[in-house]
Design a protein around this motif. Structure first.
Motif, PDB file in Angstrom:
ATOM      1  N   THR A 194      31.685  21.959  -1.483  1.00 25.27           N
ATOM      2  CA  THR A 194      32.333  22.899  -2.398  1.00 25.27           C
ATOM      3  C   THR A 194      31.382  23.990  -2.898  1.00 25.27           C
ATOM      4  OG1 THR A 194      32.068  21.241  -4.153  1.00 25.27           O
ATOM      5  CG2 THR A 194      34.221  21.362  -3.115  1.00 25.27           C
ATOM      6  N   VAL A 195      30.071  23.859  -2.590  1.00 26.80           N
ATOM      7  CA  VAL A 195      29.152  24.966  -2.919  1.00 26.80           C
ATOM      8  C   VAL A 195      29.204  26.079  -1.867  1.00 26.80           C
ATOM      9  CG1 VAL A 195      27.515  23.555  -4.256  1.00 26.80           C
ATOM     10  CG2 VAL A 195      27.120  23.881  -1.802  1.00 26.80           C
ATOM     11  N   VAL A 196      29.867  25.834  -0.748  1.00 25.94           N
ATOM     12  CA  VAL A 196      30.048  26.887   0.271  1.00 25.94           C
ATOM     13  C   VAL A 196      30.885  28.000  -0.382  1.00 25.94           C
ATOM     14  CG1 VAL A 196      31.165  27.414   2.492  1.00 25.94           C
ATOM     15  CG2 VAL A 196      29.866  25.286   2.226  1.00 25.94           C
ATOM     16  N   PRO A 197      30.496  29.282  -0.181  1.00 21.61           N
ATOM     17  CA  PRO A 197      31.252  30.379  -0.795  1.00 21.61           C
ATOM     18  C   PRO A 197      32.759  30.243  -0.548  1.00 21.61           C
ATOM     19  CG  PRO A 197      29.331  31.212   0.392  1.00 21.61           C
ATOM     20  CD  PRO A 197      29.373  29.742   0.630  1.00 21.61           C
ATOM     21  N   GLU A 198      33.536  30.572  -1.596  1.00 23.72           N
ATOM     22  CA  GLU A 198      34.978  30.287  -1.602  1.00 23.72           C
ATOM     23  C   GLU A 198      35.721  30.830  -0.382  1.00 23.72           C
ATOM     24  OE1 GLU A 198      36.473  31.028  -5.584  1.00 23.72           O
ATOM     25  OE2 GLU A 198      38.523  30.940  -4.781  1.00 23.72           O
ATOM     26  N   ASP A 199      35.430  32.104  -0.030  1.00 25.64           N
ATOM     27  CA  ASP A 199      36.175  32.678   1.102  1.00 25.64           C
ATOM     28  C   ASP A 199      35.778  32.016   2.425  1.00 25.64           C
ATOM     29  OD1 ASP A 199      33.702  33.818   0.609  1.00 25.64           O
ATOM     30  OD2 ASP A 199      34.204  35.738   1.544  1.00 25.64           O
ATOM     31  N   LEU A 201      34.768  28.922   2.720  1.00 22.92           N
ATOM     32  CA  LEU A 201      35.379  27.585   2.723  1.00 22.92           C
ATOM     33  C   LEU A 201      36.878  27.676   3.055  1.00 22.92           C
ATOM     34  CD1 LEU A 201      34.843  24.592   2.379  1.00 22.92           C
ATOM     35  CD2 LEU A 201      35.226  24.837  -0.074  1.00 22.92           C
ATOM     36  N   ALA A 202      37.524  28.703   2.527  1.00 19.48           N
ATOM     37  CA  ALA A 202      38.958  28.886   2.808  1.00 19.48           C
ATOM     38  C   ALA A 202      39.173  29.067   4.306  1.00 19.48           C
ATOM     39  CB  ALA A 202      39.493  30.090   2.037  1.00 19.48           C
ATOM     40  N   ARG A 203      38.255  29.818   4.955  1.00 21.13           N
ATOM     41  CA  ARG A 203      38.353  30.015   6.403  1.00 21.13           C
ATOM     42  C   ARG A 203      38.155  28.691   7.150  1.00 21.13           C
ATOM     43  NH1 ARG A 203      34.064  33.280   8.051  1.00 21.13           N
ATOM     44  NH2 ARG A 203      33.795  34.180   5.992  1.00 21.13           N
ATOM     45  N   ILE A 204      37.220  27.901   6.650  1.00 19.08           N
ATOM     46  CA  ILE A 204      36.948  26.609   7.300  1.00 19.08           C
ATOM     47  C   ILE A 204      38.171  25.697   7.176  1.00 19.08           C
ATOM     48  CG2 ILE A 204      35.559  24.486   7.148  1.00 19.08           C
ATOM     49  CD1 ILE A 204      33.170  26.382   6.353  1.00 19.08           C
ATOM     50  N   VAL A 205      38.732  25.614   5.973  1.00 18.05           N
ATOM     51  CA  VAL A 205      39.889  24.724   5.754  1.00 18.05           C
ATOM     52  C   VAL A 205      41.068  25.182   6.628  1.00 18.05           C
ATOM     53  CG1 VAL A 205      41.559  23.858   4.055  1.00 18.05           C
ATOM     54  CG2 VAL A 205      39.133  24.003   3.448  1.00 18.05           C
ATOM     55  N   ALA A 206      41.190  26.499   6.797  1.00 17.16           N
ATOM     56  CA  ALA A 206      42.275  27.018   7.652  1.00 17.16           C
ATOM     57  C   ALA A 206      42.129  26.530   9.097  1.00 17.16           C
ATOM     58  CB  ALA A 206      42.297  28.548   7.604  1.00 17.16           C
ATOM     59  N   GLY A 207      40.916  26.156   9.480  1.00 15.45           N
ATOM     60  CA  GLY A 207      40.671  25.668  10.839  1.00 15.45           C
ATOM     61  C   GLY A 207      40.768  24.150  10.972  1.00 15.45           C
ATOM     62  N   ILE A 208      41.193  23.479   9.901  1.00 13.95           N
ATOM     63  CA  ILE A 208      41.345  22.018   9.955  1.00 13.95           C
ATOM     64  C   ILE A 208      42.835  21.700  10.131  1.00 13.95           C
ATOM     65  CG2 ILE A 208      40.983  19.818   8.730  1.00 13.95           C
ATOM     66  CD1 ILE A 208      38.767  21.205   7.091  1.00 13.95           C
ATOM     67  N   PRO A 209      43.225  21.185  11.319  1.00 14.76           N
ATOM     68  CA  PRO A 209      44.655  20.946  11.558  1.00 14.76           C
ATOM     69  C   PRO A 209      45.346  20.141  10.466  1.00 14.76           C
ATOM     70  CG  PRO A 209      43.462  20.760  13.611  1.00 14.76           C
ATOM     71  CD  PRO A 209      42.419  20.930  12.526  1.00 14.76           C
ATOM     72  N   VAL A 210      44.677  19.154   9.895  1.00 13.49           N
ATOM     73  CA  VAL A 210      45.302  18.347   8.846  1.00 13.49           C
ATOM     74  C   VAL A 210      45.523  19.184   7.572  1.00 13.49           C
ATOM     75  CG1 VAL A 210      44.846  16.344   7.333  1.00 13.49           C
ATOM     76  CG2 VAL A 210      44.621  16.104   9.795  1.00 13.49           C
ATOM     77  N   GLY A 211      44.817  20.306   7.452  1.00 11.27           N
ATOM     78  CA  GLY A 211      45.107  21.273   6.401  1.00 11.27           C
ATOM     79  C   GLY A 211      44.457  21.001   5.057  1.00 11.27           C
ATOM     80  N   ARG A 212      43.425  20.169   5.044  1.00 13.17           N
ATOM     81  CA  ARG A 212      42.753  19.869   3.772  1.00 13.17           C
ATOM     82  C   ARG A 212      41.354  19.333   4.060  1.00 13.17           C
ATOM     83  NH1 ARG A 212      42.319  14.312   3.288  1.00 13.17           N
ATOM     84  NH2 ARG A 212      43.843  13.081   4.446  1.00 13.17           N
TER      85      ARG A 212
END
Ligand code: CAA
Length: 248
Positions: A194-199, A201-212
């Motif tokens: 969660t210390v990864v910059p917000e935007d 991290l949002a890009r990373i989460v968007a690449g996780i098929p389970v979505g979280r």
């Protein structure tokens, strides 16, 4: 007859994933020792808070990046009457930067804490496991040790190195009842992520098929299985749990 109670040592056991693993082991009836690199005050506070929740842990202060410090820790825990049956090499840090901006200090810090530590800690505990004919070594690596990650040449190299260690040692101790495995978690809801910059991290989460993001206790349940008798045939493996972010 009740089976003999096993003892686990979880490095970095006072935070994030390590804490979840410590609790999962406790829930499975395992005696749990955790290592930490905190000051005495915060360490005592953590132990007291866990005790209030029903988790009785014993802690050892150690610098896993330092061989002598690990040797002294092993001597202390043996002198306290403990023998370690299950070792989880979980302690780790990130110092993210693209290679152009990555200085030597942050290369060394990540290699020492994440990779040298595996040698430093395992070295002092492996003979006890092989002598007793039962043991589990579980190295916590990362999805990024498998696929690489922009900004993590240091961390990706260290985590990939952990699995090389796993595969070599697994062959050396297989006949002695000791298994050695790597677990490669994806992005979890812990401070490290969660210390990864917000935007970003949002890009990373968007690449996780389970979505979280993953929950630490999801990984901890896998680690508890690998530590059990039921997983005796699993050794030298690298088990991923990453919400489908990297399939191979
Ligand atoms: N792939 C391709 N290009 C990327 C990229 C990516 N993954 N990420 C960033 N870039 C690009 C940016 O778009 C930017 O391009 P422009 O200059 O054209 O705009 C350029 O690279 C520089 O990016 P930043 O502005 O982010 O550069 P920075 O120097 O400020 O930060 C960084 C670099 C520190 C690596 C930052 O991008 C970052 O923190 N990334 C996340 C790294 C990460 O995933 N860490 C995981 C931590 S959690 C963990 O490790 C636990 C685990 O086991 C999973």
């Amino acid at each position: 007859m009740m089976p003999e109670q096993k003892t686990a040592l979880v490095t970095g056991g006072m935070g994030g994933l390590g804490e979840a693993i410590a609790r999962a082991f406790h829930d499975a009836g395992i005696r749990v020792l955790v290592t930490h690199a905190r000051d005495e005050g915060p360490a005592k506070e953590w132990l007291a808070a866990e005790r209030d929740k029903g988790y009785g842990f014993t802690s050892y202060d150690v610098n896993v990046a330092d061989f002598k410090s690990c040797q002294r820790m092993a001597e202390r825990l043996h002198a306290d009457g403990h023998q370690v049956d299950i070792l989880v090499n979980n302690a780790g840090v990130t110092r993210d930067a693209t290679l152009g901006k990555l200085d030597k200090e942050n290369w060394d810090a990540v290699l020492r804490v994440n990779l040298d530590s595996v040698f430093n800690v395992t070295k002092h505990l492996i003979d006890g496991m092989t002598d007793r004919g039962w043991g589990r070594i579980i190295n916590i690596a990362s999805i990024n040790g498998i696929k690489g990650q922009f900004g993590q040449t240091n961390y990706s190299a260290a985590k990939a190195g952990m699995h090389g260690f796993t595969k070599a040692l697994a062959q050396e101790v297989a006949k002695k009842g000791v298994t050695v495995n790597t677990v490669s978690p994806g992005y979890l809801a812990t401070t490290m992520v969660t210390v990864v910059p917000e935007d970003t991290l949002a890009r990373i989460v968007a690449g996780i098929p389970v979505g979280r993001l993953g929950q630490p206790d999801e990984i901890a349940a896998l680690v508890a299985f690998i530590a059990s008798d039921a997983a005796a045939f699993m050794t030298g493996s690298n088990i991923s749990m990453n919400g489908g972010q990297h399939m191979y």
